[in-house]
Motif scaffolding. Structure first.
Motif, PDB file in Angstrom:
ATOM      1  N   GLU A 119       4.164   8.451  36.265  1.00 61.01           N
ATOM      2  CA  GLU A 119       4.814   7.968  35.046  1.00 61.01           C
ATOM      3  C   GLU A 119       5.184   6.498  35.135  1.00 61.01           C
ATOM      4  O   GLU A 119       5.384   5.841  34.110  1.00 61.01           O
ATOM      5  CB  GLU A 119       6.062   8.801  34.753  1.00 61.01           C
ATOM      6  CG  GLU A 119       5.748  10.263  34.428  1.00 61.01           C
ATOM      7  CD  GLU A 119       6.986  11.046  34.061  1.00 61.01           C
ATOM      8  OE1 GLU A 119       8.100  10.458  34.129  1.00 61.01           O
ATOM      9  OE2 GLU A 119       6.860  12.221  33.710  1.00 61.01           O
ATOM     10  N   THR A 120       5.312   5.977  36.344  1.00 58.72           N
ATOM     11  CA  THR A 120       5.611   4.567  36.532  1.00 58.72           C
ATOM     12  C   THR A 120       4.732   4.008  37.648  1.00 58.72           C
ATOM     13  O   THR A 120       4.348   4.739  38.563  1.00 58.72           O
ATOM     14  CB  THR A 120       7.090   4.325  36.890  1.00 58.72           C
ATOM     15  OG1 THR A 120       7.373   4.962  38.148  1.00 58.72           O
ATOM     16  CG2 THR A 120       8.010   4.856  35.820  1.00 58.72           C
ATOM     17  N   VAL A 121       4.438   2.722  37.565  1.00 57.16           N
ATOM     18  CA  VAL A 121       3.699   2.035  38.622  1.00 57.16           C
ATOM     19  C   VAL A 121       4.290   0.640  38.788  1.00 57.16           C
ATOM     20  O   VAL A 121       4.940   0.113  37.879  1.00 57.16           O
ATOM     21  CB  VAL A 121       2.184   1.901  38.317  1.00 57.16           C
ATOM     22  CG1 VAL A 121       1.507   3.259  38.260  1.00 57.16           C
ATOM     23  CG2 VAL A 121       1.963   1.126  37.023  1.00 57.16           C
ATOM     24  N   THR A 122       4.061   0.047  39.935  1.00 50.34           N
ATOM     25  CA  THR A 122       4.410  -1.348  40.135  1.00 50.34           C
ATOM     26  C   THR A 122       3.189  -2.198  39.811  1.00 50.34           C
ATOM     27  O   THR A 122       2.066  -1.702  39.753  1.00 50.34           O
ATOM     28  CB  THR A 122       4.834  -1.617  41.583  1.00 50.34           C
ATOM     29  OG1 THR A 122       3.713  -1.380  42.447  1.00 50.34           O
ATOM     30  CG2 THR A 122       5.997  -0.709  41.984  1.00 50.34           C
ATOM     31  N   MET A 123       3.410  -3.470  39.610  1.00 44.31           N
ATOM     32  CA  MET A 123       2.280  -4.360  39.376  1.00 44.31           C
ATOM     33  C   MET A 123       1.330  -4.357  40.569  1.00 44.31           C
ATOM     34  O   MET A 123       0.108  -4.417  40.412  1.00 44.31           O
ATOM     35  CB  MET A 123       2.783  -5.774  39.089  1.00 44.31           C
ATOM     36  CG  MET A 123       3.490  -5.926  37.757  1.00 44.31           C
ATOM     37  SD  MET A 123       3.982  -7.653  37.472  1.00 44.31           S
ATOM     38  CE  MET A 123       4.840  -7.496  35.908  1.00 44.31           C
ATOM     39  N   ALA A 124       1.898  -4.268  41.769  1.00 44.88           N
ATOM     40  CA  ALA A 124       1.060  -4.269  42.972  1.00 44.88           C
ATOM     41  C   ALA A 124       0.103  -3.087  42.981  1.00 44.88           C
ATOM     42  O   ALA A 124      -1.018  -3.178  43.494  1.00 44.88           O
ATOM     43  CB  ALA A 124       1.941  -4.262  44.221  1.00 44.88           C
ATOM     44  N   GLN A 125       0.520  -1.973  42.398  1.00 48.84           N
ATOM     45  CA  GLN A 125      -0.320  -0.778  42.381  1.00 48.84           C
ATOM     46  C   GLN A 125      -1.470  -0.871  41.381  1.00 48.84           C
ATOM     47  O   GLN A 125      -2.321   0.013  41.344  1.00 48.84           O
ATOM     48  CB  GLN A 125       0.537   0.457  42.084  1.00 48.84           C
ATOM     49  CG  GLN A 125       1.460   0.836  43.226  1.00 48.84           C
ATOM     50  CD  GLN A 125       2.439   1.945  42.838  1.00 48.84           C
ATOM     51  OE1 GLN A 125       2.991   1.961  41.736  1.00 48.84           O
ATOM     52  NE2 GLN A 125       2.651   2.884  43.743  1.00 48.84           N
ATOM     53  N   THR A 126      -1.508  -1.939  40.587  1.00 51.46           N
ATOM     54  CA  THR A 126      -2.619  -2.112  39.646  1.00 51.46           C
ATOM     55  C   THR A 126      -3.747  -2.932  40.266  1.00 51.46           C
ATOM     56  O   THR A 126      -4.774  -3.136  39.620  1.00 51.46           O
ATOM     57  CB  THR A 126      -2.144  -2.834  38.362  1.00 51.46           C
ATOM     58  OG1 THR A 126      -1.799  -4.197  38.670  1.00 51.46           O
ATOM     59  CG2 THR A 126      -0.952  -2.130  37.743  1.00 51.46           C
ATOM     60  N   ARG A 127      -3.539  -3.396  41.499  1.00 53.18           N
ATOM     61  CA  ARG A 127      -4.556  -4.226  42.150  1.00 53.18           C
ATOM     62  C   ARG A 127      -5.880  -3.465  42.231  1.00 53.18           C
ATOM     63  O   ARG A 127      -5.923  -2.295  42.608  1.00 53.18           O
ATOM     64  CB  ARG A 127      -4.090  -4.641  43.539  1.00 53.18           C
ATOM     65  CG  ARG A 127      -4.953  -5.697  44.203  1.00 53.18           C
ATOM     66  CD  ARG A 127      -4.378  -6.151  45.532  1.00 53.18           C
ATOM     67  NE  ARG A 127      -3.250  -7.065  45.358  1.00 53.18           N
ATOM     68  CZ  ARG A 127      -1.985  -6.739  45.594  1.00 53.18           C
ATOM     69  NH1 ARG A 127      -1.678  -5.518  45.986  1.00 53.18           N
ATOM     70  NH2 ARG A 127      -1.024  -7.634  45.411  1.00 53.18           N
ATOM     71  N   GLY A 128      -6.954  -4.121  41.835  1.00 54.14           N
ATOM     72  CA  GLY A 128      -8.277  -3.501  41.886  1.00 54.14           C
ATOM     73  C   GLY A 128      -8.696  -2.842  40.584  1.00 54.14           C
ATOM     74  O   GLY A 128      -9.855  -2.444  40.447  1.00 54.14           O
ATOM     75  N   LEU A 129      -7.787  -2.720  39.620  1.00 52.51           N
ATOM     76  CA  LEU A 129      -8.149  -2.126  38.331  1.00 52.51           C
ATOM     77  C   LEU A 129      -8.883  -3.153  37.469  1.00 52.51           C
ATOM     78  O   LEU A 129      -8.641  -4.354  37.571  1.00 52.51           O
ATOM     79  CB  LEU A 129      -6.900  -1.638  37.596  1.00 52.51           C
ATOM     80  CG  LEU A 129      -6.077  -0.523  38.270  1.00 52.51           C
ATOM     81  CD1 LEU A 129      -4.846  -0.206  37.428  1.00 52.51           C
ATOM     82  CD2 LEU A 129      -6.929   0.722  38.466  1.00 52.51           C
ATOM     83  N   GLY A 130      -9.767  -2.677  36.605  1.00 50.47           N
ATOM     84  CA  GLY A 130     -10.439  -3.556  35.650  1.00 50.47           C
ATOM     85  C   GLY A 130      -9.601  -3.676  34.387  1.00 50.47           C
ATOM     86  O   GLY A 130      -9.098  -2.673  33.870  1.00 50.47           O
ATOM     87  N   TRP A 131      -9.471  -4.901  33.873  1.00 50.47           N
ATOM     88  CA  TRP A 131      -8.561  -5.167  32.772  1.00 50.47           C
ATOM     89  C   TRP A 131      -9.288  -5.499  31.470  1.00 50.47           C
ATOM     90  O   TRP A 131     -10.394  -6.032  31.472  1.00 50.47           O
ATOM     91  CB  TRP A 131      -7.641  -6.335  33.130  1.00 50.47           C
ATOM     92  CG  TRP A 131      -6.516  -5.934  34.029  1.00 50.47           C
ATOM     93  CD1 TRP A 131      -6.556  -5.789  35.382  1.00 50.47           C
ATOM     94  CD2 TRP A 131      -5.176  -5.603  33.629  1.00 50.47           C
ATOM     95  NE1 TRP A 131      -5.330  -5.400  35.858  1.00 50.47           N
ATOM     96  CE2 TRP A 131      -4.472  -5.281  34.807  1.00 50.47           C
ATOM     97  CE3 TRP A 131      -4.522  -5.564  32.405  1.00 50.47           C
ATOM     98  CZ2 TRP A 131      -3.118  -4.915  34.778  1.00 50.47           C
ATOM     99  CZ3 TRP A 131      -3.194  -5.205  32.372  1.00 50.47           C
ATOM    100  CH2 TRP A 131      -2.506  -4.882  33.550  1.00 50.47           C
ATOM    101  N   ILE A 132      -8.592  -5.214  30.372  1.00 47.93           N
ATOM    102  CA  ILE A 132      -8.991  -5.633  29.025  1.00 47.93           C
ATOM    103  C   ILE A 132      -7.844  -6.488  28.507  1.00 47.93           C
ATOM    104  O   ILE A 132      -6.732  -5.986  28.276  1.00 47.93           O
ATOM    105  CB  ILE A 132      -9.214  -4.422  28.101  1.00 47.93           C
ATOM    106  CG1 ILE A 132     -10.198  -3.434  28.724  1.00 47.93           C
ATOM    107  CG2 ILE A 132      -9.692  -4.876  26.722  1.00 47.93           C
ATOM    108  CD1 ILE A 132     -10.058  -2.023  28.197  1.00 47.93           C
ATOM    109  N   LEU A 133      -8.080  -7.785  28.353  1.00 46.17           N
ATOM    110  CA  LEU A 133      -7.017  -8.697  27.954  1.00 46.17           C
ATOM    111  C   LEU A 133      -7.560  -9.777  27.026  1.00 46.17           C
ATOM    112  O   LEU A 133      -8.759 -10.070  27.052  1.00 46.17           O
ATOM    113  CB  LEU A 133      -6.410  -9.397  29.192  1.00 46.17           C
ATOM    114  CG  LEU A 133      -5.478  -8.598  30.092  1.00 46.17           C
ATOM    115  CD1 LEU A 133      -5.076  -9.453  31.296  1.00 46.17           C
ATOM    116  CD2 LEU A 133      -4.237  -8.131  29.336  1.00 46.17           C
ATOM    117  N   PRO A 134      -6.680 -10.387  26.241  1.00 46.80           N
ATOM    118  CA  PRO A 134      -7.107 -11.556  25.473  1.00 46.80           C
ATOM    119  C   PRO A 134      -7.417 -12.719  26.406  1.00 46.80           C
ATOM    120  O   PRO A 134      -7.072 -12.711  27.591  1.00 46.80           O
ATOM    121  CB  PRO A 134      -5.890 -11.879  24.592  1.00 46.80           C
ATOM    122  CG  PRO A 134      -5.054 -10.655  24.602  1.00 46.80           C
ATOM    123  CD  PRO A 134      -5.291 -10.013  25.928  1.00 46.80           C
TER     124      PRO A 134
END
Length: 305
Positions: free
Chosen positions: A185-200
């Motif tokens: 239900e929660t994650v830290t920013m560090a735990q998003t390392r390696g994910l592919g992003w969709i951003l402006p």
């Protein structure tokens, strides 16, 4: 000189945007209409004001000189209109509002309903525009006021002539493909390392704000898809091609099937209303700003402005 405010405004916008097409989009004209405004100015002054350089146009020395004076002329005219309106005791008149997609969908409709009920003499027109352009639109007089976004991590430049008033504060969460976070239900920013992003794009305030916040946590978002449109971003997350940041209002724009995970660190955006300081006591502006504040407090999250 026999010129009009519309002609002067077209010239001023040309100094900011560089192309006839961009000026047309900003002011709600056709490119041909902008060209006619500039041509009429050249006829009135008897001087060449711009020249073409490939697909762009550039102002001549005469054009730059007139543009500088035109800004002062338009500012004085706006102050005169606002001073005249302050002589009335009722909010009666017409306002042109600049706004972006979320504001158009979630804020403007209830605001218009309330304004019609509380201020029947007030007429509101709106113009959809890129959210990063609303501040320039207010400054140039292209619109009377605008709804925009401000990010604490990348604040918009503050112009002493403009008032930026916060209406609502939103916290970003993470939108991820269904099941990809194993039920967390929660994650830290560090735990998003390696994910592919969709951003402006990083050229946008939003794109820079998200990148800045994650870099502060030691994470460099790997952007696979640069997308500006929120609904398109949500569709891509739903399709499983990447993750993105979202707020509650963004989620209302498109029914979607994906998981929303809370970020432990705080990333915020502020929905703001922008208007000229000289208009602070203008009855129509005061009335509409009060309506917008009431809508934000009652319908966008219970008064967290």
């Amino acid at each position: 000189m026999d010129w009009t405010s519309a002609q002067l405004r077209s010239l001023v916008e040309l100094t900011r945007r560089g192309t006839i097409t961009a000026v047309a989009e900003s002011l709600g004209y056709t490119p041909g209409g902008v060209s006619q405004q500039i041509a009429a100015l050249e006829k009135a002054t008897g001087m060449e004001l711009l020249r073409r350089t490939g697909r762009r146009v550039e102002l001549t020395d005469a054009g730059m000189t007139l543009a500088r004076h035109a800004e002062r002329i338009l500012s004085t005219e706006a102050e005169a209109v606002e001073a005249l309106e302050r002589t009335r005791n009722d909010a009666s008149g017409t306002l042109l509002v600049g706004l972006f997609a979320t504001a158009a969908a979630e804020i403007l409709p209830p605001a218009l309903r309330t304004a019609r009920e509380d201020h029947p003499g007030l007429t509101v027109h709106s113009r959809d525009m890129d959210v990063d352009e609303v501040y320039d639109a207010v400054a140039s007089g292209a619109v009377d006021l605008a709804l925009g976004l401000d990010y604490p991590d990348v604040p918009i430049p503050r112009d002493p002539a403009l008032r930026v008033m916060r209406l609502h504060r939103e916290r970003f969460s993470l939108a991820v493909p269904t099941g990809s976070m194993d039920g967390r239900e929660t994650v830290t920013m560090a735990q998003t390392r390696g994910l592919g992003w969709i951003l402006p794009s990083a050229d946008s305030y939003y794109g820079r704000a998200v990148r800045t916040a994650f870099r502060r946590a030691g994470v460099e978002p790997e952007v696979l898809h640069e997308v500006t449109d929120t609904a398109a971003t949500l569709a891509l997350v739903e399709a499983g091609v990447g993750v993105s940041t979202v707020t509650d209002l963004m989620l209302r724009l498109r029914p979607s099937r994906f998981d929303v995970v809370r970020l432990r660190e705080t990333i915020e955006r502020h929905i703001v209303v922008v208007f000229r300081c000289a208009a602070e006591r203008r009855p129509t502006v005061v009335a509409l700003v009060d309506v917008l504040r009431a809508v934000a407090q009652s319908g966008l999250g219970g008064g967290r402005a």
